[in-house]
Write a protein that holds these residues in place. Structure first.
Motif, short mmCIF file in Angstrom:
data_model
loop_
_atom_site.label_atom_id
_atom_site.label_comp_id
_atom_site.label_asym_id
_atom_site.label_seq_id
_atom_site.Cartn_x
_atom_site.Cartn_y
_atom_site.Cartn_z
N ASP A 76 72.17 94.89 15.23
CA ASP A 76 71.10 95.81 14.87
C ASP A 76 69.94 95.05 14.26
OD1 ASP A 76 73.53 98.15 13.58
OD2 ASP A 76 72.74 97.94 15.61
N ASP A 77 68.76 95.64 14.32
CA ASP A 77 67.63 95.07 13.60
C ASP A 77 67.82 95.45 12.13
OD1 ASP A 77 66.50 94.08 15.87
OD2 ASP A 77 65.16 95.78 16.18
N GLU A 78 68.27 94.51 11.37
CA GLU A 78 68.66 94.78 10.00
C GLU A 78 67.89 93.87 9.06
OE1 GLU A 78 72.63 93.43 8.95
OE2 GLU A 78 72.95 95.35 7.97
N VAL A 79 67.39 94.45 7.99
CA VAL A 79 66.73 93.67 6.96
C VAL A 79 67.51 93.87 5.68
CG1 VAL A 79 64.65 93.37 5.58
CG2 VAL A 79 64.46 93.92 8.01
N ILE A 80 67.85 92.78 5.04
CA ILE A 80 68.59 92.86 3.79
C ILE A 80 67.70 92.31 2.69
CG2 ILE A 80 70.59 92.02 2.51
CD1 ILE A 80 72.04 91.90 5.22
N ARG A 81 67.47 93.09 1.66
CA ARG A 81 66.68 92.65 0.52
C ARG A 81 67.56 92.65 -0.71
NH1 ARG A 81 61.48 91.66 1.31
NH2 ARG A 81 60.57 92.61 3.12
N VAL A 82 67.32 91.69 -1.55
CA VAL A 82 68.04 91.61 -2.80
C VAL A 82 67.03 91.47 -3.92
CG1 VAL A 82 70.09 90.58 -1.77
CG2 VAL A 82 68.32 89.11 -2.66
N ALA A 83 67.45 91.80 -5.11
CA ALA A 83 66.61 91.57 -6.28
C ALA A 83 67.13 90.32 -6.97
CB ALA A 83 66.67 92.77 -7.22
N ARG A 84 66.21 89.54 -7.46
CA ARG A 84 66.63 88.35 -8.18
C ARG A 84 65.76 88.21 -9.41
NH1 ARG A 84 64.10 83.09 -5.08
NH2 ARG A 84 61.96 83.64 -5.56
N ARG A 85 66.29 87.52 -10.38
CA ARG A 85 65.50 87.30 -11.58
C ARG A 85 64.73 86.00 -11.43
NH1 ARG A 85 70.47 85.75 -12.61
NH2 ARG A 85 70.65 83.75 -13.62
N THR A 86 63.68 85.89 -12.17
CA THR A 86 62.86 84.69 -12.14
C THR A 86 63.71 83.48 -12.46
OG1 THR A 86 60.99 86.01 -12.87
CG2 THR A 86 60.76 83.64 -13.08
N GLY A 87 63.51 82.41 -11.72
CA GLY A 87 64.26 81.19 -11.95
C GLY A 87 65.41 80.98 -10.99
N VAL A 88 65.73 82.01 -10.19
CA VAL A 88 66.78 81.84 -9.20
C VAL A 88 66.24 80.92 -8.12
CG1 VAL A 88 68.16 83.02 -7.45
CG2 VAL A 88 67.83 84.06 -9.68
N THR A 89 67.03 79.96 -7.72
CA THR A 89 66.57 78.94 -6.77
C THR A 89 66.84 79.37 -5.33
OG1 THR A 89 68.69 77.81 -6.71
CG2 THR A 89 67.14 77.16 -8.47
N PRO A 90 66.16 78.72 -4.37
CA PRO A 90 66.46 79.00 -2.96
C PRO A 90 67.93 78.77 -2.62
CG PRO A 90 64.40 77.82 -3.13
CD PRO A 90 65.01 77.85 -4.52
N ARG A 91 68.56 77.82 -3.30
CA ARG A 91 69.99 77.58 -3.07
C ARG A 91 70.80 78.83 -3.42
NH1 ARG A 91 73.81 72.93 -5.77
NH2 ARG A 91 75.72 73.69 -4.86
N ASP A 92 70.44 79.49 -4.51
CA ASP A 92 71.14 80.72 -4.90
C ASP A 92 70.93 81.81 -3.86
OD1 ASP A 92 72.02 79.57 -7.32
OD2 ASP A 92 70.12 80.10 -8.29
#
Length: 136
Positions: free
Chosen positions: A100-116
């Protein structure tokens, strides 16, 4: 990062009303702001407090009402409120697999790295694999 990725609820409200706004008074913004689900209308005083960066108690009805009053997409107003009041940002972890055409969004706090953020993608992929029936 775009300007929209850094905007706050205060900026959205202040850009529409008050002394630096686009011509609306807080009273007029209040008249335009109604939660489509509950009918809740924030007072001009509450909108002024938001527009001047004072702490207010956030709730879903308030966010929906402000989005309606500003004529902005709900997701944009939710993201701005979360960024300002919780220190979170909406991000796309890059998960685009699936039929399916699916978009997943998450909330993150400031300081979370791309690795996270990659870890979130890995979690979503693993979850999908566990939810799929075994094919034999």
């Amino acid at each position: 990062m775009t300007t929209r990725d850094a905007e706050t609820l205060t900026q959205l409200v202040a850009d529409a009303a008050g002394t630096r706004g686009s011509g609306l008074t807080y009273e007029q913004l209040s008249d335009r702001s109604a939660d489509p689900e509950t009918g809740y209308r924030p007072s001009r005083n509450l909108l002024h407090r938001i527009g001047t960066a004072q702490d207010v108690k956030m709730n879903p009805s308030l966010i929906r009402a402000v989005a309606a009053g500003l004529g902005l997409p709900l997701a944009r107003v939710q993201a701005a409120a979360a960024r300002q009041y919780l220190g979170w940002e909406a991000v796309d972890p890059g998960v685009s697999e699936g039929s399916d055409d699916e978009v997943i969004r998450v909330a993150r706090r400031t300081g979370v790295t791309p690795r996270d953020t990659r870890r979130v993608g890995e979690f979503v992929r693993k979850s999908r694999e566990e939810d799929e029936p075994d094919e034999e």
